[in-house]
Scaffold this motif. Structure first.
Motif, mmCIF file in Angstrom:
data_model
loop_
_atom_site.group_PDB
_atom_site.id
_atom_site.type_symbol
_atom_site.label_atom_id
_atom_site.label_comp_id
_atom_site.label_asym_id
_atom_site.label_seq_id
_atom_site.Cartn_x
_atom_site.Cartn_y
_atom_site.Cartn_z
ATOM 1 N N TRP A 1 81.071 59.100 49.965
ATOM 2 C CA TRP A 1 82.165 59.560 49.112
ATOM 3 C C TRP A 1 83.398 58.675 49.248
ATOM 4 C CZ3 TRP A 1 80.391 62.144 45.422
ATOM 5 C CH2 TRP A 1 79.370 63.075 45.597
ATOM 6 N N LEU A 2 83.657 58.182 50.445
ATOM 7 C CA LEU A 2 84.818 57.308 50.628
ATOM 8 C C LEU A 2 84.621 55.988 49.891
ATOM 9 C CD1 LEU A 2 85.815 57.829 54.369
ATOM 10 C CD2 LEU A 2 86.688 58.975 52.335
ATOM 11 N N LYS A 3 83.395 55.471 49.929
ATOM 12 C CA LYS A 3 83.120 54.216 49.213
ATOM 13 C C LYS A 3 83.201 54.421 47.704
ATOM 14 C CE LYS A 3 80.331 52.052 52.822
ATOM 15 N NZ LYS A 3 78.986 51.608 53.267
ATOM 16 N N GLN A 4 82.757 55.576 47.255
ATOM 17 C CA GLN A 4 82.851 55.862 45.820
ATOM 18 C C GLN A 4 84.315 55.926 45.392
ATOM 19 O OE1 GLN A 4 81.601 59.658 43.166
ATOM 20 N NE2 GLN A 4 79.889 58.583 44.122
ATOM 21 N N ALA A 5 85.161 56.547 46.223
ATOM 22 C CA ALA A 5 86.583 56.636 45.891
ATOM 23 C C ALA A 5 87.250 55.263 45.880
ATOM 24 C CB ALA A 5 87.291 57.549 46.889
ATOM 25 N N ARG A 6 86.758 54.359 46.716
ATOM 26 C CA ARG A 6 87.330 53.016 46.801
ATOM 27 C C ARG A 6 86.939 52.131 45.614
ATOM 28 N NH1 ARG A 6 86.715 50.099 52.521
ATOM 29 N NH2 ARG A 6 88.810 50.638 53.213
ATOM 30 N N SER A 7 85.845 52.470 44.979
ATOM 31 C CA SER A 7 85.232 51.554 44.019
ATOM 32 C C SER A 7 85.755 51.686 42.598
ATOM 33 C CB SER A 7 83.713 51.753 44.010
ATOM 34 O OG SER A 7 83.393 53.035 43.490
ATOM 35 N N THR A 8 86.707 52.575 42.355
ATOM 36 C CA THR A 8 87.186 52.777 40.996
ATOM 37 C C THR A 8 88.689 53.014 40.988
ATOM 38 O OG1 THR A 8 87.028 54.209 39.043
ATOM 39 C CG2 THR A 8 86.681 55.255 41.181
ATOM 40 N N ASN A 9 89.325 52.630 39.891
ATOM 41 C CA ASN A 9 90.740 52.917 39.687
ATOM 42 C C ASN A 9 90.937 54.175 38.850
ATOM 43 O OD1 ASN A 9 92.300 50.832 41.039
ATOM 44 N ND2 ASN A 9 91.366 49.384 39.611
ATOM 45 N N ASP A 10 89.820 54.800 38.448
ATOM 46 C CA ASP A 10 89.895 56.023 37.654
ATOM 47 C C ASP A 10 90.333 57.187 38.561
ATOM 48 O OD1 ASP A 10 88.537 58.655 36.613
ATOM 49 O OD2 ASP A 10 88.692 57.340 34.883
ATOM 50 N N ARG A 11 91.487 57.749 38.281
ATOM 51 C CA ARG A 11 92.050 58.768 39.174
ATOM 52 C C ARG A 11 91.155 60.005 39.282
ATOM 53 N NH1 ARG A 11 96.697 60.014 41.653
ATOM 54 N NH2 ARG A 11 97.083 62.220 42.027
ATOM 55 N N GLU A 12 90.611 60.473 38.179
ATOM 56 C CA GLU A 12 89.783 61.680 38.213
ATOM 57 C C GLU A 12 88.528 61.468 39.056
ATOM 58 O OE1 GLU A 12 88.902 63.373 34.443
ATOM 59 O OE2 GLU A 12 91.005 63.620 33.870
ATOM 60 N N ARG A 13 87.911 60.301 38.924
ATOM 61 C CA ARG A 13 86.722 60.010 39.724
ATOM 62 C C ARG A 13 87.074 59.911 41.198
ATOM 63 N NH1 ARG A 13 83.742 54.900 37.496
ATOM 64 N NH2 ARG A 13 82.407 55.424 39.269
ATOM 65 N N ARG A 14 88.229 59.330 41.493
ATOM 66 C CA ARG A 14 88.648 59.240 42.891
ATOM 67 C C ARG A 14 88.932 60.633 43.466
ATOM 68 N NH1 ARG A 14 92.947 54.951 44.618
ATOM 69 N NH2 ARG A 14 91.654 54.978 46.498
ATOM 70 N N MET A 15 89.609 61.459 42.701
ATOM 71 C CA MET A 15 89.914 62.817 43.172
ATOM 72 C C MET A 15 88.627 63.594 43.440
ATOM 73 S SD MET A 15 93.087 63.765 43.675
ATOM 74 C CE MET A 15 93.243 65.522 43.331
ATOM 75 N N ALA A 16 87.645 63.438 42.558
ATOM 76 C CA ALA A 16 86.374 64.150 42.739
ATOM 77 C C ALA A 16 85.663 63.676 44.006
ATOM 78 C CB ALA A 16 85.485 63.934 41.518
ATOM 79 N N ALA A 17 85.711 62.371 44.254
ATOM 80 C CA ALA A 17 85.075 61.839 45.459
ATOM 81 C C ALA A 17 85.796 62.328 46.719
ATOM 82 C CB ALA A 17 85.061 60.312 45.420
ATOM 83 N N TYR A 18 87.115 62.365 46.685
ATOM 84 C CA TYR A 18 87.866 62.853 47.837
ATOM 85 C C TYR A 18 87.655 64.348 48.060
ATOM 86 C CZ TYR A 18 90.325 58.411 48.422
ATOM 87 O OH TYR A 18 90.626 57.091 48.656
ATOM 88 N N ALA A 19 87.409 65.084 46.984
ATOM 89 C CA ALA A 19 87.111 66.515 47.143
ATOM 90 C C ALA A 19 85.829 66.707 47.947
ATOM 91 C CB ALA A 19 86.980 67.173 45.771
ATOM 92 N N GLU A 20 84.829 65.873 47.672
ATOM 93 C CA GLU A 20 83.571 65.957 48.417
ATOM 94 C C GLU A 20 83.753 65.479 49.858
ATOM 95 O OE1 GLU A 20 80.877 67.428 47.299
ATOM 96 O OE2 GLU A 20 81.933 67.816 45.423
ATOM 97 N N ALA A 21 84.547 64.421 50.039
ATOM 98 C CA ALA A 21 84.819 63.926 51.394
ATOM 99 C C ALA A 21 85.547 64.986 52.219
ATOM 100 C CB ALA A 21 85.656 62.651 51.321
ATOM 101 N N THR A 22 86.430 65.727 51.574
ATOM 102 C CA THR A 22 87.162 66.794 52.260
ATOM 103 C C THR A 22 86.204 67.870 52.748
ATOM 104 O OG1 THR A 22 89.131 66.399 50.908
ATOM 105 C CG2 THR A 22 89.008 68.507 52.046
ATOM 106 N N LYS A 23 85.226 68.230 51.940
ATOM 107 C CA LYS A 23 84.233 69.238 52.335
ATOM 108 C C LYS A 23 83.447 68.770 53.564
ATOM 109 C CE LYS A 23 83.560 70.917 47.599
ATOM 110 N NZ LYS A 23 82.590 70.993 46.474
ATOM 111 N N VAL A 24 83.067 67.493 53.551
ATOM 112 C CA VAL A 24 82.323 66.949 54.701
ATOM 113 C C VAL A 24 83.198 66.996 55.950
ATOM 114 C CG1 VAL A 24 81.173 64.911 55.645
ATOM 115 C CG2 VAL A 24 80.909 65.470 53.219
ATOM 116 N N HIS A 25 84.447 66.607 55.780
ATOM 117 C CA HIS A 25 85.355 66.608 56.928
ATOM 118 C C HIS A 25 85.545 68.013 57.489
ATOM 119 C CE1 HIS A 25 89.072 66.336 59.263
ATOM 120 N NE2 HIS A 25 88.789 65.058 59.402
#
Length: 500
Positions: free
Chosen positions: A435-459
């Motif tokens: 999820w962190l790599k997915q968030a790093r790979s795009t400048n699209d804010r919505e896609r980054r937010m979605a990836a960080y939401a999943e990373a937060t769940k894992v954390h």
């Protein structure tokens, strides 16, 4: 008449001498680690670097990108190449030119130098090309949204190739960069002295001839030195001393909400000290979180002036995941989790960097944990020593903060990725990395937010770290000092500072 003229002339000479020897004295809350941009990791080190090592880009008080050594930057259409135009006529402190070749050398040094803490910050850079003497292109293996933000910090600091090659791993003892001040001396635990660089590209904006940085770990002593005039500016005024600064007619209080956090990090896989119920069972770490009342910490220690939080950004930050709010204290649930984990009498030691506020916070947490049947012992250490011990895995838990970065990646990747250099607890979960790599790979804010939401769940499930609160940076400043501003990154920028 002649005597009066002579006296006036002598007075003007004395005034000129005083001006030529003008010194700015800054009190730091800790002593920095090694002053090499490639290997350094302390917040106070970044404060000193702000006067010694210019970066490719900087940020202003509104967190907007501004030019520094680079005057222009442009992404390729596919976001895999970044071209930077460099400022002409810039020199390093040793007189060597700051050009595209120096930028290439510095970035490659960050990527290859043994012990580099910048490598993971810019690892997507696969090559650096000198297009012409004042143009450099960074080609990436994959799109990497946080790159620009990384270049506003130590990864963007450019060092003199000549000096770095000559000094090798001793470069951090006397760094040579292209900032407004050049290195003079360092006395460990006592002072760092720098003096004005005559050939600085923006020398008209620099008004002090010398800066003395003095580490004073006790906030009360630090403030007393400011009140007595021994210091001109101190960082991290204690929240309990804010009113004292406000009521002093000779001082001013400057503040900003930090980008980072303070929290408890756990050793989950770094050597033998990780082989405990605390290190091996997420339920135990979750029990500790549930036994803590973050709001109470804020009220008791910080007079309610900080921001409690449970993520790597503050609740007011636009990147905060509102779907995972800060949990309320639940001692009964904490005890149930410990029982479920088969831990009847949990006891562990937390490494605590020296400093009155750090001690107060951990004493409050210690009392809270006792109510849940948890025995937390405190081990107070000098700050740089605590960092060294953490790197070696000589800890069970570590009370440590992070000053924060403009891009959220800068707050999470370096501490939660399997590949990260500052992941002292050696936490590693491939799902988190995905999820962190997915968030790093795009400048699209919505896609980054979605990836960080999943990373937060894992954390939240793994709990390698308990985020506790987000500080307000409080600076005590002499009213004789003009021009000071406090961006949320907490750094003391020297440009524009002058005696009133």
């Amino acid at each position: 008449m002649k005597r009066a003229i002579a006296l006036a002339f002598a007075a003007s000479l004395l005034a000129g001498t005083a001006m030529a020897q003008s010194t700015l004295r800054i009190g730091l809350a800790e002593d920095p680690d090694l002053m090499d941009p490639t290997t350094a990791r302390t917040f106070v080190g970044r404060i000193v670097f702000a006067s010694v090592c210019d970066k490719l880009l900087d940020i202003d008080k509104d967190l907007k990108l501004v030019p520094q050594l680079a005057t222009e930057w442009k992404w390729s259409d596919d976001q895999t190449a970044l071209t930077l135009k460099l400022r002409p006529g810039v020199k390093f402190h040793d007189g060597e030119p700051m050009d595209a070749a120096a930028v290439k050398y510095s970035l490659e040094r960050h990527l290859t130098f043994p012990g580099s803490r910048r490598k993971s910050e810019i690892s997507q850079v696969k090559s650096v090309t000198v297009v012409d003497p004042l143009t450099v292109r960074l080609d990436l293996s994959v799109p990497f949204a946080p790159l620009i933000a990384q270049l506003t910090d130590r990864a963007g600091m450019i060092v003199s190739p000549k000096a770095a090659q000559a000094m090798g791993d001793k470069f951090g003892s006397a760094p040579v960069c292209a900032g407004p001040y050049k290195w003079v001396e360092r006395v460990q635990q006592d002072r760092i002295v720098v003096e004005r660089f005559a050939d600085y590209w923006d020398k008209g904006n620099i008004h002090f001839d010398r800066i003395v940085y003095q580490p004073v770990t006790d906030a009360t002593v630090r403030l007393a030195n400011l009140q007595s005039g021994q210091l001109d500016l101190v960082e991290r005024v204690a929240a309990t001393d804010v009113d004292a600064v406000k009521s002093n007619p000779r001082l001013q209080l400057v503040q900003a909400t930090e980008l980072g956090y303070m929290g408890l990090s756990f050793n989950v896989a770094n050597g033998d000290r990780a082989k405990t119920p605390l290190g091996q069972d997420a339920r135990v770490r979750r029990a500790i979180e549930l036994a803590i009342d973050r709001d109470a910490i804020n009220q008791v220690v910080f007079n309610g002036l900080f921001s409690p939080g449970n993520q790597w950004v503050a609740p007011a930050n636009p990147w905060y995941q509102k779907s995972s709010p800060t949990p309320k204290r639940d001692v009964a649930r904490a005890k149930a989790l410990l029982k479920e984990a088969g831990v009847a009498n949990l006891s562990f030691t937390v490494n605590v960097p020296s400093g009155s506020e750090n001690a107060q916070v951990m004493q409050v947490v210690q009392a809270m944990l006792q109510e849940a049947g948890i025995d937390m012992k405190l081990r107070t250490l000098e700050f740089a020593t605590s960092l060294q011990m953490a790197s070696k895995g000589d800890f069970e838990a570590y009370f440590i903060g992070w000053s924060g970065r403009v891009d959220p990646d800068g707050n999470i990747w370096a501490f939660n990725s399997c590949e990260a250099a500052q992941n002292d607890g050696r936490y590693c979960n491939p799902e988190m990395d995905k999820w962190l790599k997915q968030a790093r790979s795009t400048n699209d804010r919505e896609r980054r937010m979605a990836a960080y939401a999943e990373a937060t769940k894992v954390h939240m499930a793994d709990m390698p770290r308990i985020y506790l609160y987000h500080r307000t940076w409080f600076y005590g400043v002499s009213k004789k000092l003009q021009g000071f501003q406090a961006p949320p990154d907490g750094l003391v920028r020297i440009q524009g500072l002058k005696q009133g």
